[in-house]
Design a protein around this motif. Structure first.
Motif, PDB file in Angstrom:
ATOM      1  N   GLY A 255     -10.783  -9.774  22.787  1.00 47.58           N
ATOM      2  CA  GLY A 255     -11.193  -9.246  23.738  1.00 47.58           C
ATOM      3  C   GLY A 255     -11.983  -7.903  23.941  1.00 47.58           C
ATOM      4  N   ASP A 256     -11.970  -7.587  22.705  1.00 49.33           N
ATOM      5  CA  ASP A 256     -12.421  -6.228  22.445  1.00 49.33           C
ATOM      6  C   ASP A 256     -14.020  -5.696  22.546  1.00 49.33           C
ATOM      7  OD1 ASP A 256      -9.794  -4.989  22.156  1.00 49.33           O
ATOM      8  OD2 ASP A 256      -9.641  -4.980  19.898  1.00 49.33           O
ATOM      9  N   GLU A 257     -14.445  -6.518  21.863  1.00 53.45           N
ATOM     10  CA  GLU A 257     -15.811  -6.492  21.947  1.00 53.45           C
ATOM     11  C   GLU A 257     -16.638  -6.891  23.311  1.00 53.45           C
ATOM     12  OE1 GLU A 257     -17.761 -10.306  20.194  1.00 53.45           O
ATOM     13  OE2 GLU A 257     -17.206  -9.443  18.037  1.00 53.45           O
ATOM     14  N   ASP A 258     -15.737  -7.188  24.116  1.00 46.57           N
ATOM     15  CA  ASP A 258     -16.033  -7.487  26.278  1.00 46.57           C
ATOM     16  C   ASP A 258     -16.460  -5.535  26.062  1.00 46.57           C
ATOM     17  OD1 ASP A 258     -16.668  -9.690  25.835  1.00 46.57           O
ATOM     18  OD2 ASP A 258     -14.591 -10.640  26.738  1.00 46.57           O
ATOM     19  N   PHE A 259     -14.574  -4.790  25.568  1.00 47.44           N
ATOM     20  CA  PHE A 259     -14.338  -3.544  25.760  1.00 47.44           C
ATOM     21  C   PHE A 259     -15.760  -2.826  25.387  1.00 47.44           C
ATOM     22  CE2 PHE A 259     -12.782   0.326  24.082  1.00 47.44           C
ATOM     23  CZ  PHE A 259     -11.814   1.108  25.577  1.00 47.44           C
ATOM     24  N   LEU A 260     -15.917  -3.243  24.173  1.00 47.39           N
ATOM     25  CA  LEU A 260     -16.975  -1.991  23.312  1.00 47.39           C
ATOM     26  C   LEU A 260     -18.687  -2.408  24.256  1.00 47.39           C
ATOM     27  CD1 LEU A 260     -17.393  -0.061  21.451  1.00 47.39           C
ATOM     28  CD2 LEU A 260     -17.860  -1.924  19.816  1.00 47.39           C
ATOM     29  N   LYS A 261     -18.789  -3.470  24.239  1.00 43.50           N
ATOM     30  CA  LYS A 261     -19.893  -3.952  25.034  1.00 43.50           C
ATOM     31  C   LYS A 261     -20.229  -2.978  26.552  1.00 43.50           C
ATOM     32  CE  LYS A 261     -21.462  -7.548  24.268  1.00 43.50           C
ATOM     33  NZ  LYS A 261     -21.671  -9.703  24.445  1.00 43.50           N
ATOM     34  N   LYS A 262     -18.479  -3.527  27.489  1.00 42.04           N
ATOM     35  CA  LYS A 262     -19.273  -2.451  28.839  1.00 42.04           C
ATOM     36  C   LYS A 262     -19.480  -1.365  28.197  1.00 42.04           C
ATOM     37  CE  LYS A 262     -16.160  -5.920  30.859  1.00 42.04           C
ATOM     38  NZ  LYS A 262     -14.779  -6.526  31.836  1.00 42.04           N
ATOM     39  N   LEU A 263     -19.410  -0.774  27.776  1.00 42.27           N
ATOM     40  CA  LEU A 263     -19.047   1.238  27.849  1.00 42.27           C
ATOM     41  C   LEU A 263     -20.830   1.093  27.470  1.00 42.27           C
ATOM     42  CD1 LEU A 263     -15.742   1.860  25.074  1.00 42.27           C
ATOM     43  CD2 LEU A 263     -16.218   2.038  27.885  1.00 42.27           C
ATOM     44  N   HIS A 264     -21.328   0.648  26.680  1.00 42.78           N
ATOM     45  CA  HIS A 264     -22.829   0.591  26.880  1.00 42.78           C
ATOM     46  C   HIS A 264     -23.447   1.277  26.074  1.00 42.78           C
ATOM     47  CE1 HIS A 264     -23.445  -2.178  29.528  1.00 42.78           C
ATOM     48  NE2 HIS A 264     -22.947  -1.639  30.396  1.00 42.78           N
ATOM     49  N   ILE A 265     -21.925   1.813  24.591  1.00 45.24           N
ATOM     50  CA  ILE A 265     -22.537   2.538  23.495  1.00 45.24           C
ATOM     51  C   ILE A 265     -23.357   2.435  22.749  1.00 45.24           C
ATOM     52  CG2 ILE A 265     -21.886   4.247  21.552  1.00 45.24           C
ATOM     53  CD1 ILE A 265     -18.702   4.367  23.387  1.00 45.24           C
ATOM     54  N   PRO A 266     -24.512   3.262  22.235  1.00 44.34           N
ATOM     55  CA  PRO A 266     -25.778   2.323  21.375  1.00 44.34           C
ATOM     56  C   PRO A 266     -25.604   2.571  20.141  1.00 44.34           C
ATOM     57  CG  PRO A 266     -26.074   4.597  22.546  1.00 44.34           C
ATOM     58  CD  PRO A 266     -25.100   3.811  23.063  1.00 44.34           C
ATOM     59  N   PHE A 267     -25.541   1.582  19.526  1.00 43.19           N
ATOM     60  CA  PHE A 267     -25.222   1.577  18.168  1.00 43.19           C
ATOM     61  C   PHE A 267     -26.346   2.264  17.376  1.00 43.19           C
ATOM     62  CE2 PHE A 267     -22.781  -2.051  19.234  1.00 43.19           C
ATOM     63  CZ  PHE A 267     -21.416  -2.014  18.537  1.00 43.19           C
ATOM     64  N   GLU A 268     -26.208   3.063  16.429  1.00 42.99           N
ATOM     65  CA  GLU A 268     -27.315   3.905  15.629  1.00 42.99           C
ATOM     66  C   GLU A 268     -28.054   4.738  16.199  1.00 42.99           C
ATOM     67  OE1 GLU A 268     -26.977  -0.395  14.772  1.00 42.99           O
ATOM     68  OE2 GLU A 268     -25.297   0.649  13.680  1.00 42.99           O
ATOM     69  N   LYS A 269     -27.385   5.406  16.925  1.00 40.74           N
ATOM     70  CA  LYS A 269     -28.513   5.800  17.842  1.00 40.74           C
ATOM     71  C   LYS A 269     -28.269   7.706  17.817  1.00 40.74           C
ATOM     72  CE  LYS A 269     -30.640   6.735  21.853  1.00 40.74           C
ATOM     73  NZ  LYS A 269     -31.434   6.170  23.059  1.00 40.74           N
ATOM     74  N   PRO A 270     -28.541   8.764  17.164  1.00 37.49           N
ATOM     75  CA  PRO A 270     -27.364   9.704  17.630  1.00 37.49           C
ATOM     76  C   PRO A 270     -26.833   9.882  18.783  1.00 37.49           C
ATOM     77  CG  PRO A 270     -29.464  10.449  16.696  1.00 37.49           C
ATOM     78  CD  PRO A 270     -29.758   8.577  16.964  1.00 37.49           C
ATOM     79  N   ILE A 271     -25.920  10.453  19.198  1.00 35.40           N
ATOM     80  CA  ILE A 271     -25.518  11.266  20.580  1.00 35.40           C
ATOM     81  C   ILE A 271     -24.697  12.391  20.346  1.00 35.40           C
ATOM     82  CG2 ILE A 271     -24.013  10.666  22.936  1.00 35.40           C
ATOM     83  CD1 ILE A 271     -24.558   7.757  21.608  1.00 35.40           C
ATOM     84  N   PRO A 272     -25.700  13.238  20.896  1.00 35.96           N
ATOM     85  CA  PRO A 272     -25.324  14.780  20.925  1.00 35.96           C
ATOM     86  C   PRO A 272     -24.083  14.968  21.720  1.00 35.96           C
ATOM     87  CG  PRO A 272     -27.412  14.779  21.809  1.00 35.96           C
ATOM     88  CD  PRO A 272     -26.421  13.512  21.976  1.00 35.96           C
ATOM     89  N   ILE A 273     -22.821  15.751  21.180  1.00 38.28           N
ATOM     90  CA  ILE A 273     -21.670  15.813  21.830  1.00 38.28           C
ATOM     91  C   ILE A 273     -21.792  17.037  21.866  1.00 38.28           C
ATOM     92  CG2 ILE A 273     -19.583  15.920  21.436  1.00 38.28           C
ATOM     93  CD1 ILE A 273     -20.744  12.640  21.256  1.00 38.28           C
ATOM     94  N   ASN A 274     -21.239  17.777  23.539  1.00 35.27           N
ATOM     95  CA  ASN A 274     -20.968  19.229  23.441  1.00 35.27           C
ATOM     96  C   ASN A 274     -20.050  19.350  23.089  1.00 35.27           C
ATOM     97  OD1 ASN A 274     -24.388  19.137  23.984  1.00 35.27           O
ATOM     98  ND2 ASN A 274     -23.580  18.964  26.803  1.00 35.27           N
ATOM     99  N   ASN A 275     -19.015  19.300  23.956  1.00 33.19           N
ATOM    100  CA  ASN A 275     -17.882  19.746  23.529  1.00 33.19           C
ATOM    101  C   ASN A 275     -16.944  18.870  21.970  1.00 33.19           C
ATOM    102  OD1 ASN A 275     -14.942  20.642  24.062  1.00 33.19           O
ATOM    103  ND2 ASN A 275     -14.411  19.506  25.439  1.00 33.19           N
ATOM    104  N   MET A 276     -17.155  19.641  20.744  1.00 31.50           N
ATOM    105  CA  MET A 276     -16.948  18.689  19.640  1.00 31.50           C
ATOM    106  C   MET A 276     -15.309  19.303  19.312  1.00 31.50           C
ATOM    107  SD  MET A 276     -18.156  17.519  16.486  1.00 31.50           S
ATOM    108  CE  MET A 276     -19.563  16.419  16.481  1.00 31.50           C
ATOM    109  N   GLN A 277     -15.325  19.863  19.644  1.00 30.84           N
ATOM    110  CA  GLN A 277     -13.638  20.767  19.367  1.00 30.84           C
ATOM    111  C   GLN A 277     -12.736  19.545  20.198  1.00 30.84           C
ATOM    112  OE1 GLN A 277     -13.038  24.234  20.490  1.00 30.84           O
ATOM    113  NE2 GLN A 277     -14.048  24.941  18.627  1.00 30.84           N
ATOM    114  N   TYR A 278     -12.942  18.798  21.702  1.00 25.15           N
ATOM    115  CA  TYR A 278     -12.098  17.803  21.660  1.00 25.15           C
ATOM    116  C   TYR A 278     -12.239  16.698  21.017  1.00 25.15           C
ATOM    117  CZ  TYR A 278     -11.049  14.873  25.223  1.00 25.15           C
ATOM    118  OH  TYR A 278     -10.068  13.089  26.149  1.00 25.15           O
ATOM    119  N   PHE A 279     -13.378  16.442  20.499  1.00 24.06           N
ATOM    120  CA  PHE A 279     -13.499  14.448  20.597  1.00 24.06           C
ATOM    121  C   PHE A 279     -13.392  15.088  19.125  1.00 24.06           C
ATOM    122  CE2 PHE A 279     -16.649  14.604  23.535  1.00 24.06           C
ATOM    123  CZ  PHE A 279     -16.155  13.121  23.574  1.00 24.06           C
ATOM    124  N   SER A 280     -13.221  16.199  18.195  1.00 28.39           N
ATOM    125  CA  SER A 280     -12.150  15.992  16.668  1.00 28.39           C
ATOM    126  C   SER A 280     -10.823  16.418  16.550  1.00 28.39           C
ATOM    127  CB  SER A 280     -13.377  17.825  16.326  1.00 28.39           C
ATOM    128  OG  SER A 280     -12.345  17.645  14.370  1.00 28.39           O
TER     129      SER A 280
END
Length: 261
Positions: A82-107
């Motif tokens: 079931g996790d594959e469906d969860f990940l697919k719905k988020l539309h996060i691209p694979f192998e593509k850099p995504i700029p992060i403004n709030n790096m401290q939060y994610f870190s």
């Protein structure tokens, strides 16, 4: 969703390189805080600091430091039913850099996950599952804003300029010179820079110098005065003032903290 390995705030030398033709066996989530070079589908992809990069399971992994010590957080994970469906719905691209403004939060999220992973407490696996889902959900929230961000015509130009700043923070960068290189007025340049990266250009220059200094403070025994000069400061007093303002610690206190950890 199960975590298989994790690392927080790892710093590597400038010769750092990963070459995994068959991937690492799991999904790999990277938070990269320094300039980097990726090899994707036979092409070189240069990235500025503060990006997220997601490798799909079984995908070749080729990435390395670019003109600066390599700094990153990361975690490997597998998907349950079931996790594959969860990940697919988020539309996060694979192998593509995504700029992060709030790096401290994610870190900080990864820091908390690291504690849960190694603490071995009751319900640790369940906590990690929730943390990973939250992390990926917050990444997915970032993506729509990217499409509305800086005008497409300027995007590559600004990313390259930012990469130059973080690759050589010791240079005497100034708004007028950077705006001229971007063929924009200083006012419009500053407005677009903050719109794209969530931070003013002057503050980003300071951040680049502080990150550069952190590496020398944690990895060498060089004097504070020498490190200040190496990072582009004309005197160590100015350096120490900006370092404490950014980190809450003096350079000496930061170095001592690294030795204790």
């Amino acid at each position: 969703m199960q975590m298989t390995y994790i690392g927080h705030n790892h710093v590597h030398d400038m010769d750092f390189k990963i070459e995994r033709p068959d991937g690492c066996g799991d999904y790999l989530a990277l938070l990269i805080k320094s300039p980097a070079l990726f090899h994707v589908n036979g092409q070189d992809v240069y990235t500025s600091p503060n990006i997220f990069f997601l490798y799909q399971k079984g995908t070749p992994q080729y990435y390395e430091a670019y003109k600066q010590p390599f700094s990153n957080d990361w975690f490997n994970f597998t998907l349950d039913a079931g996790d594959e469906d969860f990940l697919k719905k988020l539309h996060i691209p694979f192998e593509k850099p995504i700029p992060i403004n709030n790096m401290q939060y994610f870190s900080l999220l990864i820091k908390n996950m690291t504690y849960e992973y190694y603490a071995g407490q009751n319900y640790g696996r369940e906590a990690l599952d929730h943390y990973m889902r939250l992390f990926l959900l917050k990444i997915a929230q970032v993506i729509p804003s990217l499409n509305k961000g800086i005008e497409k015509i300027h995007h590559d130009k600004f990313s390259l300029l930012r990469s130059k700043i973080y690759s050589a923070p010791y240079e005497k960068w100034c708004i007028e010179g950077l705006a001229h290189e971007a063929t924009l007025s200083p006012y419009y340049f500053q407005r677009l820079y903050k719109k794209n990266f969530g931070v003013t250009c002057l503050k980003d220059i300071i951040n680049a110098r502080i990150e550069y200094a952190k590496y020398y403070l944690s990895q060498t025994n060089l004097s504070i005065k020498y490190i200040a000069e190496t990072c582009g400061y004309e005197n160590d007093v100015h350096f120490m003032r900006q370092f404490k303002s950014s980190t809450g610690l003096t350079p000496s206190e930061f170095r001592l903290q690294q030795y204790k950890s």
